[in-house]
Write a protein that holds these residues in place. Structure first.
Motif, PDB file in Angstrom:
ATOM      1  N   TYR A   1      48.546  87.258 111.176  1.00 23.47           N
ATOM      2  CA  TYR A   1      47.200  86.689 111.270  1.00 23.47           C
ATOM      3  C   TYR A   1      47.225  85.307 111.912  1.00 23.47           C
ATOM      4  O   TYR A   1      46.336  84.964 112.706  1.00 23.47           O
ATOM      5  CB  TYR A   1      46.564  86.616 109.888  1.00 23.47           C
ATOM      6  CG  TYR A   1      45.123  86.153 109.926  1.00 23.47           C
ATOM      7  CD1 TYR A   1      44.119  86.992 110.394  1.00 23.47           C
ATOM      8  CD2 TYR A   1      44.773  84.867 109.514  1.00 23.47           C
ATOM      9  CE1 TYR A   1      42.797  86.569 110.447  1.00 23.47           C
ATOM     10  CE2 TYR A   1      43.460  84.427 109.557  1.00 23.47           C
ATOM     11  CZ  TYR A   1      42.466  85.289 110.028  1.00 23.47           C
ATOM     12  OH  TYR A   1      41.168  84.868 110.084  1.00 23.47           O
ATOM     13  N   ARG A   2      48.225  84.512 111.571  1.00 26.61           N
ATOM     14  CA  ARG A   2      48.314  83.180 112.186  1.00 26.61           C
ATOM     15  C   ARG A   2      48.520  83.283 113.694  1.00 26.61           C
ATOM     16  O   ARG A   2      47.995  82.460 114.457  1.00 26.61           O
ATOM     17  CB  ARG A   2      49.444  82.383 111.522  1.00 26.61           C
ATOM     18  CG  ARG A   2      49.080  81.851 110.133  1.00 26.61           C
ATOM     19  CD  ARG A   2      50.188  80.988 109.551  1.00 26.61           C
ATOM     20  NE  ARG A   2      51.271  81.786 109.012  1.00 26.61           N
ATOM     21  CZ  ARG A   2      51.318  82.230 107.757  1.00 26.61           C
ATOM     22  NH1 ARG A   2      50.327  81.953 106.920  1.00 26.61           N
ATOM     23  NH2 ARG A   2      52.344  82.949 107.334  1.00 26.61           N
ATOM     24  N   GLU A   3      49.254  84.301 114.133  1.00 28.39           N
ATOM     25  CA  GLU A   3      49.502  84.480 115.564  1.00 28.39           C
ATOM     26  C   GLU A   3      48.308  85.105 116.287  1.00 28.39           C
ATOM     27  O   GLU A   3      48.036  84.797 117.452  1.00 28.39           O
ATOM     28  CB  GLU A   3      50.729  85.371 115.760  1.00 28.39           C
ATOM     29  CG  GLU A   3      52.033  84.729 115.303  1.00 28.39           C
ATOM     30  CD  GLU A   3      53.169  85.746 115.195  1.00 28.39           C
ATOM     31  OE1 GLU A   3      52.956  86.908 115.634  1.00 28.39           O
ATOM     32  OE2 GLU A   3      54.237  85.403 114.670  1.00 28.39           O
ATOM     33  N   HIS A   4      47.583  85.992 115.578  1.00 20.93           N
ATOM     34  CA  HIS A   4      46.489  86.737 116.225  1.00 20.93           C
ATOM     35  C   HIS A   4      45.264  86.791 115.308  1.00 20.93           C
ATOM     36  O   HIS A   4      44.903  87.858 114.788  1.00 20.93           O
ATOM     37  CB  HIS A   4      46.934  88.158 116.555  1.00 20.93           C
ATOM     38  CG  HIS A   4      48.112  88.253 117.465  1.00 20.93           C
ATOM     39  ND1 HIS A   4      48.028  88.016 118.817  1.00 20.93           N
ATOM     40  CD2 HIS A   4      49.418  88.547 117.208  1.00 20.93           C
ATOM     41  CE1 HIS A   4      49.221  88.173 119.372  1.00 20.93           C
ATOM     42  NE2 HIS A   4      50.085  88.491 118.414  1.00 20.93           N
ATOM     43  N   PRO A   5      44.572  85.680 115.080  1.00 27.37           N
ATOM     44  CA  PRO A   5      43.407  85.692 114.183  1.00 27.37           C
ATOM     45  C   PRO A   5      42.244  86.546 114.690  1.00 27.37           C
ATOM     46  O   PRO A   5      41.346  86.893 113.909  1.00 27.37           O
ATOM     47  CB  PRO A   5      43.016  84.209 114.104  1.00 27.37           C
ATOM     48  CG  PRO A   5      43.586  83.590 115.342  1.00 27.37           C
ATOM     49  CD  PRO A   5      44.847  84.338 115.630  1.00 27.37           C
TER      50      PRO A   5
ATOM     51  N   GLU B   1      46.885  99.361 108.127  1.00 28.12           N
ATOM     52  CA  GLU B   1      45.588  99.027 108.716  1.00 28.12           C
ATOM     53  C   GLU B   1      45.080  97.651 108.313  1.00 28.12           C
ATOM     54  O   GLU B   1      43.997  97.242 108.730  1.00 28.12           O
ATOM     55  CB  GLU B   1      44.558 100.083 108.322  1.00 28.12           C
ATOM     56  CG  GLU B   1      44.910 101.476 108.794  1.00 28.12           C
ATOM     57  CD  GLU B   1      44.161 102.560 108.025  1.00 28.12           C
ATOM     58  OE1 GLU B   1      42.913 102.508 108.008  1.00 28.12           O
ATOM     59  OE2 GLU B   1      44.816 103.440 107.436  1.00 28.12           O
ATOM     60  N   MET B   2      45.859  96.931 107.501  1.00 26.90           N
ATOM     61  CA  MET B   2      45.394  95.677 106.926  1.00 26.90           C
ATOM     62  C   MET B   2      46.242  94.492 107.374  1.00 26.90           C
ATOM     63  O   MET B   2      47.389  94.644 107.796  1.00 26.90           O
ATOM     64  CB  MET B   2      45.425  95.774 105.400  1.00 26.90           C
ATOM     65  CG  MET B   2      44.561  96.887 104.850  1.00 26.90           C
ATOM     66  SD  MET B   2      42.798  96.569 105.141  1.00 26.90           S
ATOM     67  CE  MET B   2      42.168  98.248 105.169  1.00 26.90           C
ATOM     68  N   VAL B   3      45.665  93.294 107.202  1.00 28.80           N
ATOM     69  CA  VAL B   3      46.388  92.061 107.479  1.00 28.80           C
ATOM     70  C   VAL B   3      45.993  91.027 106.429  1.00 28.80           C
ATOM     71  O   VAL B   3      44.814  90.896 106.078  1.00 28.80           O
ATOM     72  CB  VAL B   3      46.092  91.537 108.903  1.00 28.80           C
ATOM     73  CG1 VAL B   3      44.625  91.189 109.087  1.00 28.80           C
ATOM     74  CG2 VAL B   3      46.985  90.349 109.235  1.00 28.80           C
ATOM     75  N   SER B   4      46.983  90.330 105.875  1.00 32.87           N
ATOM     76  CA  SER B   4      46.707  89.230 104.950  1.00 32.87           C
ATOM     77  C   SER B   4      46.373  87.974 105.745  1.00 32.87           C
ATOM     78  O   SER B   4      46.951  87.721 106.807  1.00 32.87           O
ATOM     79  CB  SER B   4      47.922  88.960 104.062  1.00 32.87           C
ATOM     80  OG  SER B   4      48.244  90.080 103.269  1.00 32.87           O
ATOM     81  N   VAL B   5      45.453  87.171 105.209  1.00 31.01           N
ATOM     82  CA  VAL B   5      45.162  85.889 105.855  1.00 31.01           C
ATOM     83  C   VAL B   5      46.410  85.012 105.844  1.00 31.01           C
ATOM     84  O   VAL B   5      46.693  84.293 106.810  1.00 31.01           O
ATOM     85  CB  VAL B   5      43.986  85.202 105.137  1.00 31.01           C
ATOM     86  CG1 VAL B   5      43.737  83.810 105.728  1.00 31.01           C
ATOM     87  CG2 VAL B   5      42.721  86.062 105.255  1.00 31.01           C
TER      88      VAL B   5
END
Length: 728
Positions: A423-427, A414-418
């Motif tokens: 995250y770089r692809e889908h901020p 359920e999480m994403v690292s910055v």
């Protein structure tokens, strides 16, 4: 029949195993609450509602100053038409007004229990349960509210929820939609809640009801470590074995509110459901909104009686899947042994040591995926890190399997690292509010599971990994709560739906993945016990009870958790000393005795144990395998509370009362320790029991009424002792 409608008295009488729940239609369709408690053979309204003129309580009927909703015990109270207590629901119309008026329209009674769309809930077959569906209506709005009640013939449980149906032409905005409301005609109760913190989950707090509102709630986007979606009212004299208890437990994993309001007439209203704080739901014409389910449990025989009911009920009517009644494997988890610093050889070495000790499952924790060398990076990039595992998970799983062990894996879906490719692809895939700072916790953000595209991609990535190797166990983690709760795809008028839509999305992902991989044992985790709730238990049959593995702290955590949850749902591990959370030294024996009161596991570097320590662990595992089914699925009794003194004790008894396992723990040494005995529970008075490993035999009634002597040679702080009994 378990549910009867008396047309003459206009009463609904629901009967469970030993309980009755009664409602009555008053005047022009007001649905009132009349009784909940011990089973009544025939309800004839001996304690009927009295109507008297009460000052400052307005009257819906002109010239009848004795009738006011302000003094009426109601089943699903509303706002704005003479009841000044907190309502169960509130709706805003297009003209801005919030006054509604629900009246009885119809009802139906049927066998079994319906599913709740998109939500976890208790279940039943066509036999053993009946459901009452009462449709209430606001004719002006063309709004229907369907109140659902399911009664179970073998349990003192009522499952309740509500469904809102917009049958009109205008848009309605739900401001509050509780799952349950119950009006008690008295207020001389104690209230029990379960507050806590990270590493201090589900402690018990008991206090007398006071005038006004007392509540427990979460606004963290999860049921949380800090509070728990549970509240109980109980008589002043309630103990483990005596007194009436009325428990309320919400089958939900998001923001909740449970409150008790004592009014001017010394009556008490209990309300529970989705927290109305920062919540609205736009209900378009012909749309429906379903609330989560609340489990109501009644016990006439104290807190122990409530626990016995919930343990068996949840095990049979909430837990699902292949592992529902299956013994859980003894595992070794590498987290506290290696943290992020490992490779395949190091993992194989720990697994080999575990195999030699009799451990059955190796769990590879955090750090196995793309560039994950600290907790500041890579969440969302669910691809094997070839730098650590050049031959992938298949090779590592084979090495573990060749040692005679199963292989398990950690995820935090359920999480994403910055700092991640995802995250770089889908901020915009994380929960966020435009132009606002995105608050990080452990350098991570929360993926927006209200979005179908996010859910679809995470299901694919996790499924690809689970299909890539023989994985039989998953630890599903969730290590931060929700902030900046907003969604890039929702319009402005629906932004306050985000938190609820998000948890519905979490349920959808869990349902899809657990259904695709029924052979996998899923264990939920949220920084330990931060989301150990009935909603998640529906998808995953066990939870990591707490990140705090200190044996002393675990006494309160496991004792509190046992109030509501089956022991088979509680992960409990032996870890290293000094303990990584509180830096306390406890003996390996005590750590084992505490961990054996749940699903036993180990969380330390087995390769660093001395030969003496390895022998202790080996004997713990041999002993646990002998009592595993008894502990995980036996009847559980609390004997001494860590919240009341220096000692803790509990015990497990099998169904036919031919075997028992008793655990005693003392935290601090006492200079003049009492020559105490421990009185047991749940045994058969007519049976004789041998203490395994000795020649001692005692009758069940002697062990229960006289007790067994606690050994006086338990010297020092942090000591424990166990007895294993078998009937002769």
């Amino acid at each position: 029949m378990a549910i009867r409608f008396d047309e003459e008295q206009r009463t609904f009488h629901l009967q469970g195993k030993s309980t009755s729940y009664v409602m009555q239609l008053e005047r022009d369709g007001y649905l009132t609450h009349q009784y909940w408690g011990r089973k009544i053979r025939q309800f004839r309204n001996s304690n009927r509602q009295q109507y008297i003129d009460r000052s400052f309580s307005p009257n819906p009927y002109n010239r009848d100053r004795t009738f006011s909703l302000d003094a009426l015990p109601q089943e699903y109270p509303q706002y704005g038409n003479s009841d000044f207590r907190k309502p169960a629901y509130q709706i805003q119309m297009e003209n801005g007004s919030t006054v509604t008026d629900l009246r009885y329209k119809s009802h139906r009674i049927f066998s079994g229990k319906p599913k709740l769309a998109g939500l976890p809930a208790t279940y039943a077959g066509q036999e053993g349960a009946e459901t009452l569906e009462i449709t209430m209506e606001d004719k002006l709005l063309h709004l229907e509210v369907v109140l659902l009640y399911t009664i179970f013939s073998e349990y003192d449980v009522v499952a309740r929820s509500a469904q809102f149906r917009n049958k009109g032409k205008q848009k309605l905005k739900l401001l509050q939609a509780a799952s349950v409301s119950v009006d008690f005609r008295r207020s001389d109760y104690d209230m029990l809640t379960m507050p806590g913190a990270w590493g201090k989950e589900r402690h018990l707090e008991r206090r007398a009801l006071q005038a006004g509102i007392q509540s427990t709630e979460s606004t963290r986007g999860a049921s949380s470590h800090q509070q728990h979606p549970f509240i109980a009212l109980m008589e002043k004299h309630v103990t483990e074995e005596q007194g009436e208890v009325f428990g309320f437990h919400l089958v939900y994993s998001g923001n909740f509110l449970a409150q008790a309001e004592v009014d001017q007439f010394a009556t008490t209203r209990v309300t529970m459901g989705i927290n109305p704080f920062d919540f609205t739901w736009l209900l378009e014409p012909n749309e429906t909104f379903q609330t989560p389910e609340a489990v109501l449990v009644y016990a006439a025989d104290g807190l122990g009686g409530m626990s016995h009911t919930l343990h068996e009920f949840y095990q049979q009517h909430l837990v699902r899947g292949e592992y529902k009644d299956k013994e859980r494997p003894i595992l070794i988890n590498n987290w506290e042994a290696t943290y992020f610093d490992f490779d395949a050889d190091k993992i194989e070495g720990i697994a080999k040591a575990g195999s030699e000790l009799g451990i059955e499952l190796f769990v590879l924790d955090d750090g196995w995926f793309k560039k994950r060398n600290s907790d500041s990076t890579s969440l969302g990039d669910w691809f094997v890190d070839k730098a650590k595992l050049p031959n992938g998970l298949v090779d590592l799983a084979k090495r573990v399997n060749d040692l005679g062990m199963q292989f398990g894996l950690w995820f935090e879906p359920e999480m994403v690292s910055v700092d991640s490719d995802l995250y770089r692809e889908h901020p915009d895939w994380c929960l966020h509010v435009p132009h606002r700072y995105r608050t990080e916790s452990r350098d991570q953000l929360v993926l927006d599971f209200s979005r179908q595209d996010v859910r679809k991609e995470i299901i694919k990535r996790v499924s690809d990994i689970l299909e890539s190797a023989p994985i039989t166990y998953v630890k599903w983690d969730m290590n931060r709560h929700l902030s900046e709760v907003g969604s890039a795809l929702l319009p402005p008028e629906r932004q306050r739906e985000t938190a609820h839509r998000h948890i519905l999305g979490v349920y959808e992902v869990m349902d899809e993945i657990t259904s695709r991989f029924p052979q996998v044992l899923f264990e939920s985790c949220s920084g330990g016990g931060g989301r150990h709730d009935p909603g998640i238990l529906y998808y995953m049959p066990q939870a990591w009870t707490s990140d705090n593995t200190d044996a002393v702290e675990r006494l309160k955590i496991q004792y509190g958790t046992s109030l509501l949850y089956p022991i088979a749902s509680m992960g409990s591990h032996v870890s290293d000393v000094p303990n990584h959370q509180v830096h306390r030294f406890t003996s390996l024996e005590m750590r084992g005795d505490v961990a054996m009161a749940g699903n036993l596991g180990y969380e330390l570097d087995l390769t660093k144990l001395t030969s003496e320590e390895k022998e202790i662990v080996k004997q713990q595992i041999i002993s646990y395998k002998e009592i595993r089914r008894l502990v995980q699925f036996g009847q559980f009794y609390r004997l001494k509370s860590p919240f009341e003194g220096n000692e803790t004790a509990w015990m497990f008894v099998n169904e036919d009362k031919t075997e028992a396992f008793i655990c005693y723990y003392r935290v601090l040494a006492e200079p003049a320790a009492p020559l105490a005995s421990l009185r047991m529970k749940g045994l058969d008075d007519a049976k004789d029991y041998r203490i395994i490993g000795t020649s001692e035999i005692y009758s069940g009634d002697e062990l229960e009424y006289s007790g067994i002597r606690i050994p006086t040679d338990l010297i020092g702080d942090f000591v424990s002792y166990t007895w294993h009994l078998k009937a002769e």
